[in-house]
Scaffold this motif. Structure first.
Motif, mmCIF file in Angstrom:
data_model
loop_
_atom_site.group_PDB
_atom_site.id
_atom_site.type_symbol
_atom_site.label_atom_id
_atom_site.label_comp_id
_atom_site.label_asym_id
_atom_site.label_seq_id
_atom_site.Cartn_x
_atom_site.Cartn_y
_atom_site.Cartn_z
ATOM 1 N N ASN A 339 0.839 -1.187 0.000
ATOM 2 C CA ASN A 339 0.000 0.000 0.000
ATOM 3 C C ASN A 339 0.883 1.250 0.000
ATOM 4 O O ASN A 339 2.062 1.182 0.357
ATOM 5 N N LYS A 340 0.298 2.398 -0.333
ATOM 6 C CA LYS A 340 1.026 3.638 -0.197
ATOM 7 C C LYS A 340 1.383 3.840 1.275
ATOM 8 O O LYS A 340 0.525 3.731 2.152
ATOM 9 N N GLY A 341 2.632 4.109 1.553
ATOM 10 C CA GLY A 341 3.098 4.201 2.935
ATOM 11 C C GLY A 341 3.526 2.860 3.513
ATOM 12 O O GLY A 341 4.047 2.803 4.634
ATOM 13 N N GLY A 342 3.336 1.790 2.735
ATOM 14 C CA GLY A 342 3.765 0.464 3.186
ATOM 15 C C GLY A 342 5.271 0.341 3.211
ATOM 16 O O GLY A 342 5.982 1.062 2.490
ATOM 17 N N GLU A 343 5.771 -0.590 4.020
ATOM 18 C CA GLU A 343 7.211 -0.698 4.262
ATOM 19 C C GLU A 343 7.762 -2.058 3.825
ATOM 20 O O GLU A 343 7.153 -3.091 4.108
ATOM 21 N N LEU A 344 8.906 -2.025 3.193
ATOM 22 C CA LEU A 344 9.679 -3.227 2.899
ATOM 23 C C LEU A 344 10.902 -3.233 3.794
ATOM 24 O O LEU A 344 11.719 -2.316 3.742
ATOM 25 N N TRP A 345 11.008 -4.256 4.644
ATOM 26 C CA TRP A 345 12.185 -4.440 5.501
ATOM 27 C C TRP A 345 13.001 -5.593 4.944
ATOM 28 O O TRP A 345 12.468 -6.694 4.727
ATOM 29 N N VAL A 346 14.281 -5.343 4.717
ATOM 30 C CA VAL A 346 15.167 -6.330 4.102
ATOM 31 C C VAL A 346 16.387 -6.529 4.984
ATOM 32 O O VAL A 346 16.991 -5.556 5.451
ATOM 33 N N ILE A 347 16.758 -7.787 5.193
ATOM 34 C CA ILE A 347 18.029 -8.089 5.848
ATOM 35 C C ILE A 347 18.944 -8.771 4.850
ATOM 36 O O ILE A 347 18.498 -9.581 4.028
ATOM 37 N N GLY A 348 20.219 -8.427 4.898
ATOM 38 C CA GLY A 348 21.186 -9.061 4.012
ATOM 39 C C GLY A 348 22.600 -8.852 4.515
ATOM 40 O O GLY A 348 22.842 -8.040 5.415
ATOM 41 N N ASN A 349 23.522 -9.585 3.956
ATOM 42 C CA ASN A 349 24.924 -9.359 4.265
ATOM 43 C C ASN A 349 25.318 -7.947 3.831
ATOM 44 O O ASN A 349 24.859 -7.448 2.805
#
Length: 381
Positions: A339-349
Motif C-alpha cells: 500500500n502507499k506508505g507500506g514498508e519493505l524491511w530487508v536483511i542481508g549481508n
C-alpha cells in the motif's frame, strides 16, 4: 533461449523466470550425460513408469515427455519452468505429471505398483537427498533402473554413502564435461535407518517449537541472520497485512505475528517444504489465529496495493547460480504489492549492496540496524 540436442530430440529450453538477455542455459552437462546414457541403454521403454526428481528447469522431463513421466520437485519455479518449456516445444502440459516433495508417491501409482525408472538430479542439500531417498525406497524394486546425475563438484563421498545406506550398492561413472552419473541397485534385504526429517527444536528465548522439513534453511537451530532480524522486528498498529516473503520455516513471520497481534500474516515461498514448515510452526504457536500460506514465485498472484509490511531475507542464488536477480525481482514486486506508505524491511549481508537497488526503486532507503555481518534496511512506498 537455447536448443538442447540429445538422442531424444532437439528441444528449445528457457530458464524461469524468463529474463531478457539471459546468458545461462536451462540445463547442464549432467542432464546431457544422463539422457545420452539412457538412450544407449534403451531406457525408458514405452510403458515404463518413470519418476524424475529435482529437474531444475524441466530439461529431462521435456526430453522424456513421450513416456509421460512424473516429475517430483520441492520448487514451484521448477514446475513453472517445465510447464513453460512444454508450451515452447508444443507438447501437451499433461505430458508431465507434477507432484511436490511432500506428495505421497502412492498417489501417482496404481495400487501396489512400483517405478520402473527413477532419475534423480543431485541437489546442493544433502539433507534433502537423504529425506528423498527415504521416501522413494518403498516404491522401488530390484528391477527399478536407478540413475542419478550431477556435476562432479556436487557429488561427494557422503552423497554416495546415502545411496548405499538407504537404497543399495552404488557406483559412479567416469566424469564427462565435469559431470558424473550415479548408478544404484535396490537391495531388498537392506534395512535403512529411520528418516531423520522433519527436524525440531525449541526457538531460543521462546516457547515456540519449530519444525523444519529437509529442504529448509537452518534446520537444526536459529541462524544468526534471522536472530538479528527478529531482534529488530517492527511493531505498529497500522500493520494489518504482513508478508513474510521467502518465509523458509516462518520464524520471521511468526515473531512478526507475535509483535503485531492484530495483523494477518501471509507466508510466501517457492519451496513446498518451506511453506509446509511455516504452516505447522505458526499453527502450533497461534492455533486460533488466521494466516495465509502461499507457494508461488516471489509475489506472483498477490494483489497490488494489498499489504502494509513485507519482511524479506532474499536468497542470493538459484540452484548453483549466484546473483542478485532474485532479490531484484522480490523488491520490484514488493513495491507493487505494498500500500502507499507500506514498508519493505530487508536483511542481508552488508556487502550485497541492497540499499542501491532499494533507493532506485523506492527513492528512499534507511538503515534500521546493522552489525559486523548484517544490515537491516527499510524502504517506504
Amino acid at each position: 533461449m537455447d536448443t538442447l540436442t540429445v538422442p531424444q530430440g532437439n528441444f528449445q529450453l528457457a530458464r524461469f523466470p524468463v529474463r531478457n538477455k539471459e546468458t545461462l542455459r536451462a540445463w547442464d552437462a549432467s542432464d546431457e550425460y544422463l539422457l545420452h546414457q539412457l538412450s544407449e541403454e534403451g531406457y525408458p521403454s514405452h510403458d515404463s513408469r518413470v519418476l524424475i526428481c529435482n529437474d531444475s528447469f524441466g530439461a529431462i522431463s521435456i526430453a522424456l515427455a513421450d513416456n509421460l513421466p512424473t516429475m517430483q520437485t520441492d520448487s514451484f519455479i521448477s514446475q513453472q519452468a517445465t510447464l513453460n518449456n512444454l508450451r515452447i516445444n508444443d507438447l501437451p502440459e499433461s505430458s508431465v505429471a507434477h507432484i511436490n516433495s511432500l506428495t505421497s508417491l502412492s498417489s501417482v501409482l496404481p495400487k501396489d505398483a512400483k517405478f520402473d525408472l527413477l532419475i534423480i538430479k543431485i541437489t546442493k542439500s544433502l539433507a534433502q537427498l537423504e529425506d528423498q531417498l527415504q521416501r522413494l525406497r518403498p516404491y522401488l524394486t530390484a528391477e527399478t533402473k536407478i540413475i542419478a546425475a550431477g556435476m562432479v563438484k556436487g557429488i561427494h563421498t557422503s552423497t554416495l554413502q546415502l545411496f548405499e545406506k538407504i537404497i543399495g550398492p552404488t557406483h559412479t561413472s567416469l566424469a564427462r564435461k565435469k559431470a558424473r552419473l550415479i548408478f544404484c541397485q535396490y537391495d531388498a534385504t537392506l534395512i535403512p535407518p529411520e528418516n531423520n526429517y522433519p527436524k525440531h527444536y525449541l526457538l531460543e528465548n521462546t516457547q515456540y517449537q519449530i519444525t523444519n522439513h529437509a529442504n529448509v534453511f537452518s534446520r537444526e537451530k536459529l541462524d544468526i541472520g534471522t536472530r538479528f532480524f527478529i531482534q529488530n522486528m517492527p511493531a505498529n498498529s497500522h500493520y494489518r497485512n504482513i508478508i513474510d516473503l521467502g518465509c523458509g520455516n516462518g520464524i520471521v513471520g511468526l515473531i512478526a505475528g507475535e509483535k503485531n497481534p492484530a495483523a494477518k500474516v501471509h507466508f510466501i515461498d517457492e519451496s513446498y517444504m518451506a511453506v509446509a514448515s511455516a504452516k505447522e510452526n505458526f499453527g502450533r504457536a497461534f492455533p486460533e489465529r488466521s494466516a495465509e500460506f502461499i507457494v508461488t514465485d516471489c509475489l506472483k498472484g498477490v494483489s497490488d496495493n494489498s499489504c502494509d509490511l513485507i519482511l524479506n531475507n532474499p536468497p542470493f542464488h538459484q540452484q548453483n547460480t549466484v546473483g542478485d536477480f532474485i532479490a531484484q525481482q522480490m523488491f520490484k514486486e514488493s513495491y507493487k504489492v505494498l500500500n502507499k506508505g507500506g514498508e519493505l524491511w530487508v536483511i542481508g549481508n552488508r556487502h550485497l549492496g541492497y540499499h542501491v537497488i532499494l533507493k532506485r526503486l523506492f527513492n528512499n532507503c534507511e538503515t534500521v540496524a546493522s552489525n559486523k555481518k548484517f544490515v537491516i534496511l527499510k524502504a517506504v512506498k
